[in-house]
Structures are given as C-alpha cells and as structure tokens.
Design a protein around this motif. Structure first.
Motif, PDB file in Angstrom:
ATOM      1  N   ILE A  68       0.010  -0.217 -12.514  1.00  0.00           N
ATOM      2  CA  ILE A  68      -1.424   0.391 -12.577  1.00  0.00           C
ATOM      3  C   ILE A  68      -1.184   1.861 -12.085  1.00  0.00           C
ATOM      4  CG2 ILE A  68      -3.849   0.439 -11.866  1.00  0.00           C
ATOM      5  CD1 ILE A  68      -3.668  -2.621 -12.064  1.00  0.00           C
ATOM      6  N   HIS A  69      -0.686   2.104 -10.916  1.00  0.00           N
ATOM      7  CA  HIS A  69      -0.594   3.209 -10.169  1.00  0.00           C
ATOM      8  C   HIS A  69       0.344   4.196 -10.902  1.00  0.00           C
ATOM      9  CE1 HIS A  69       1.709   6.019  -6.968  1.00  0.00           C
ATOM     10  NE2 HIS A  69       0.394   5.939  -6.837  1.00  0.00           N
TER      11      HIS A  69
ATOM     12  N   LEU B 246       0.637  -9.566  -7.594  1.00  0.00           N
ATOM     13  CA  LEU B 246      -0.404  -8.423  -7.553  1.00  0.00           C
ATOM     14  C   LEU B 246       0.150  -7.267  -7.150  1.00  0.00           C
ATOM     15  CD1 LEU B 246      -3.334 -10.665  -6.184  1.00  0.00           C
ATOM     16  CD2 LEU B 246      -3.315  -9.735  -8.302  1.00  0.00           C
ATOM     17  N   GLU B 247       0.923  -7.163  -6.172  1.00  0.00           N
ATOM     18  CA  GLU B 247       1.733  -5.848  -5.904  1.00  0.00           C
ATOM     19  C   GLU B 247       2.382  -5.047  -6.872  1.00  0.00           C
ATOM     20  OE1 GLU B 247       3.872  -2.719  -4.474  1.00  0.00           O
ATOM     21  OE2 GLU B 247       4.563  -4.488  -5.076  1.00  0.00           O
ATOM     22  N   ASN B 248       3.160  -6.003  -7.563  1.00  0.00           N
ATOM     23  CA  ASN B 248       3.884  -5.649  -8.757  1.00  0.00           C
ATOM     24  C   ASN B 248       2.915  -4.964 -10.037  1.00  0.00           C
ATOM     25  OD1 ASN B 248       6.407  -6.223  -7.829  1.00  0.00           O
ATOM     26  ND2 ASN B 248       6.505  -8.329  -8.654  1.00  0.00           N
TER      27      ASN B 248
ATOM     28  N   GLU C 240      -2.576   2.501  -3.511  1.00  0.00           N
ATOM     29  CA  GLU C 240      -1.385   1.966  -3.827  1.00  0.00           C
ATOM     30  C   GLU C 240      -0.842   1.509  -2.331  1.00  0.00           C
ATOM     31  OE1 GLU C 240       2.250   0.407  -5.188  1.00  0.00           O
ATOM     32  OE2 GLU C 240       0.313   0.748  -6.145  1.00  0.00           O
ATOM     33  N   GLU C 241      -0.812   2.434  -1.607  1.00  0.00           N
ATOM     34  CA  GLU C 241      -0.436   1.967   0.017  1.00  0.00           C
ATOM     35  C   GLU C 241      -1.272   0.832   0.329  1.00  0.00           C
ATOM     36  OE1 GLU C 241       0.529   5.663   2.635  1.00  0.00           O
ATOM     37  OE2 GLU C 241      -0.529   6.581   1.287  1.00  0.00           O
TER      38      GLU C 241
END
Length: 192
Positions: free
Chosen positions: A142-143, A135-137, A171-172
């Motif tokens: 998306i960011h 999910l972070e990838n 994003e953070e």
C-alpha cells in the motif's frame, strides 16, 4: 500491563480512522485526543519499565520486556505523529489509499490487543505473529502504491512533501507492529 498498552493502541487506531472521515475543523480536536492517548501510552510504558527495574525475577528476559514495551510505545508515537502532521500541515484531503493504510494498522492493533493476554501462557501466539507479518507486507504494498500516486504529477511539490511524510510515518507504524510481533515470537521461542 502489556494488555493495557495494546488497548491504548487500539484507541489510537480508532482515532486515526476517525481522522479520515473528519473535516478540517474537527481534526484539531482529534489530534488533541490522540495526544492524550499517546501520553497514556507513555505512562503505560514508564509503568512497565518501572516494574521491570524494580523486579529481581521477571517472567521473561529483561531485554525482551524492554524491547516489547518500547515497540508498543513506538507504534503510538508514529500514529500520533501522523495525526499531528495532518493538522499542522493543514492537509485538506489525504490521498486515496491512506484509508487502506489505516485499516491495516487498525487490524494490527486489534490483533496485538488480543495477543497480549496470551503472553501469560504463550498460547495462540504463532497465529498472531504470522498475521501481523502478513499485514506488514500488505502495508508495504500500500505504501509503495501511495508513493507512486503522489509522484504521478497531480500534486504540487510542497503537497507531495507533506503527504509523503504522513504516509511514511504510517508505514513506520506498520513496521513497529512487525517489531512487536517479532519480539513476541522471540519470547515464545525462548520460553518454549
């Protein structure tokens, strides 16, 4: 205690989702509820750290407990900051793609809340950290697309600065979820 902290993050992610569909008149009230949730998160973090400092024997390494509590707190701080910035900057419309960012955060919040009770037995945790890292990838992609959209010339410079800060803070939050997952993986490896 970690489960209560993670449940509060789910509350925060729901408030983020609510913000997306709200008109500007309702956003201040949502920001106030988010601020209350962030304070509840601070209280949960302080309770964990107080218990940690009062305990001679801990279920796992002190540093890992501290890192996990701090990372959970960071997630809530970032989500609250994003909501607050939307209100303070009087953003009328968030750029297309922010809803995808918030959906990723919401899914990561749910997974984190589901994983916390498993710290007792360390069961089913690999699926958690693998999915949160995935999910972070996705959040990174998306960011980057959001930044490209912001810099395409359709927004004036001041609006770009406002919106960029909001998407950067979201994003953070995604990065903080990954930090939680990495900490849980470290705990599982040490305890196995």
């Amino acid at each position: 205690m970690f489960a209560a902290s993670a449940d509060n993050i789910v509350t925060g992610s729901k408030l983020l989702m609510e913000l997306l569909g709200a008109d500007s008149s309702a956003r201040a009230e949502i920001a106030e509820r988010m601020r209350a949730a962030e304070h509840a998160g601070d209280d949960a973090t302080h309770a964990i750290l107080h218990q940690l400092n009062a305990s001679f024997i801990t279920p796992f390494d002190r540093e890992d407990i501290y890192r996990l509590a701090s990372s959970l707190d960071d997630i809530m701080d970032f989500m609250e900051e994003a909501v607050d910035l939307v209100v303070l900057y009087q953003v009328e419309q968030l750029p297309k793609g922010v809803e995808q960012q918030v959906e990723v955060l919401s899914r990561a919040a749910e997974l984190t809340a589901e994983a916390m009770p498993n710290l007792r037995t360390l069961a089913h945790l690999p699926e958690f950290w693998i999915e949160v890292n995935r999910l972070e990838n996705q959040a990174d992609q998306i960011h980057r697309k959001l930044l490209a959209h912001l810099f395409n010339g359709k927004y004036d410079a001041i609006e770009v600065l406002k919106l960029k800060q909001i998407v950067d803070v979201l994003e953070e939050a995604a990065d903080a979820f990954e930090k939680v997952a990495n900490t849980i993986e470290t705990i599982a490896v040490k305890e196995s």
